[in-house]
Enzyme design. Structure first.
Site, PDB file in Angstrom:
ATOM      1  N   HIS A   1      61.287  29.359  15.292  1.00 38.95           N
ATOM      2  CA  HIS A   1      62.359  30.370  15.383  1.00 38.95           C
ATOM      3  C   HIS A   1      63.186  30.354  14.095  1.00 38.95           C
ATOM      4  CE1 HIS A   1      62.178  31.962  19.433  1.00 38.95           C
ATOM      5  NE2 HIS A   1      62.344  30.791  20.040  1.00 38.95           N
TER       6      HIS A   1
ATOM      7  N   GLU B   1      59.812  35.173  21.086  1.00 40.15           N
ATOM      8  CA  GLU B   1      59.241  34.012  21.784  1.00 40.15           C
ATOM      9  C   GLU B   1      57.756  33.861  21.463  1.00 40.15           C
ATOM     10  OE1 GLU B   1      60.531  31.502  23.549  1.00 40.15           O
ATOM     11  OE2 GLU B   1      62.337  32.348  22.698  1.00 40.15           O
TER      12      GLU B   1
ATOM     13  N   HIS C   1      57.983  24.979  18.332  1.00 43.15           N
ATOM     14  CA  HIS C   1      58.456  26.298  18.770  1.00 43.15           C
ATOM     15  C   HIS C   1      59.868  26.580  18.235  1.00 43.15           C
ATOM     16  CE1 HIS C   1      59.061  29.647  21.654  1.00 43.15           C
ATOM     17  NE2 HIS C   1      60.302  29.203  21.662  1.00 43.15           N
ATOM     18  N   GLU C   2      60.774  25.613  18.376  1.00 46.27           N
ATOM     19  CA  GLU C   2      62.165  25.831  17.959  1.00 46.27           C
ATOM     20  C   GLU C   2      62.290  25.943  16.432  1.00 46.27           C
ATOM     21  OE1 GLU C   2      64.394  26.672  20.067  1.00 46.27           O
ATOM     22  OE2 GLU C   2      63.149  26.204  21.795  1.00 46.27           O
TER      23      GLU C   2
HETATM   24 ZN   LIG Z   1      62.143  30.184  22.033  1.00 46.23          ZN
END
Ligand SMILES: [Zn+2]
Length: 275
Positions: A147, A208, A143-144
């Site tokens: 980004h 997100e 997830h990170e």
């Molecule tokens: Zn996030």
């Protein structure tokens, strides 16, 4: 200057900026194809992030737990290799050299983890009770890192810059402060991008959701079962009642909407996992 001449000057200035920026103002997110505003250079953003990150790591303190530290670095290495394959797959191989990946585990009760622009990742030991092993770490890592490769920080900084430029042009037009105000605001915008909030602000729900989608694919490509992400977020959702003040949970609401979104994109990632 009369106010109408001021307004004309401001409009000309704004139009010139829009024209110049229009040439390079848009980028596309790999994997989702969404177009995004891009007014800030990666090298500028990555340099600021790297400086901030090295200060953070120096202050630490880094975790003394060798096993946990090794796990963070190993998962990070696998996910970053997956991210590079993902970029190549989407015609962005040239971007790979702009990342200089680094993974550190910082001793702190904060429940948090992040990846700065350019691939600088930090996990706090406070998040480990929630990850419960490698698959949970891979969920957050995916997830990170997503980004970062989706350039969400650059997009947010660009939006801030656009708002600030618009406000500056308007203030010249209205004669508030004149030209000195304009340069002052430009400097403020540039400073804002470099400050800690500029890089580590929470992301929007759209960002997100996009990071969840790309993150699932990264984790699958790195050899982790993406279905583990659903279990992780369900665990976070159960924990969120009792852990108010958690940075990660406040910026990553683990609600039914998030879990439904992850389930929606699961087949796309599972197809990669089976390969
Ligand atoms: Zn996030």
């Amino acid at each position: 200057m009369t106010s109408s001449r001021r307004l004309a000057t401001a409009l000309k200035l704004l139009m010139a900026m829009v024209l110049i920026m229009g040439l390079t103002a848009c980028a596309t997110v790999p994997g989702t194809g969404r177009s995004q505003l891009s007014l800030v250079s990666d090298s500028e953003l990555n340099t600021m992030a790297a400086t901030q990150y090295s200060q953070m790591v120096k202050q630490g303190p880094l975790s003394k737990n060798k096993k946990d530290t090794a796990m963070i670095k190993s998962v990070g290495s696998k996910i970053s290799k997956a991210a590079e394959s993902f970029l190549t797959e989407h015609g962005r191989a040239a971007e790979i050299s702009t990342y200089s990946w680094e993974f550190n585990l910082i001793e702190s009760s904060d429940v948090n983890a992040f990846c700065m622009p350019g691939g600088k990742v930090a996990f706090y030991t406070g998040i480990l009770p929630y990850t419960q092993g490698e698959e949970g770490v891979a969920t957050i890592m995916g997830h990170e890192v997503a980004h970062a490769i989706a350039h969400h920080s650059r997009e947010r900084a660009s939006q801030q810059l656009m708002t600030s430029l618009g406000a500056s042009a308007l203030s010249i037009g209205l004669g508030v402060g004149g030209a000195s105000q304009f340069t002052g605001d430009m400097a403020m915008a540039a400073y804002g991008l470099g400050s800690e909030v500029g890089i580590l602000l929470p992301f929007s729900r759209a960002h997100e959701s996009e990071a969840d989608r790309i993150g699932l694919s990264l984790m699958a490509m790195a050899g982790y079962n993406p279905a583990a992400a659903v279990a992780f977020w369900q665990r976070m959702s159960e924990a969120s009642g009792g852990s108010k003040g958690s940075d990660f949970l406040s910026t990553h609401p683990s609600d039914a909407k998030r879990i439904a979104n992850i389930e929606k994109f699961l087949p796309e990632a599972e197809a990669r996992y089976k390969k």
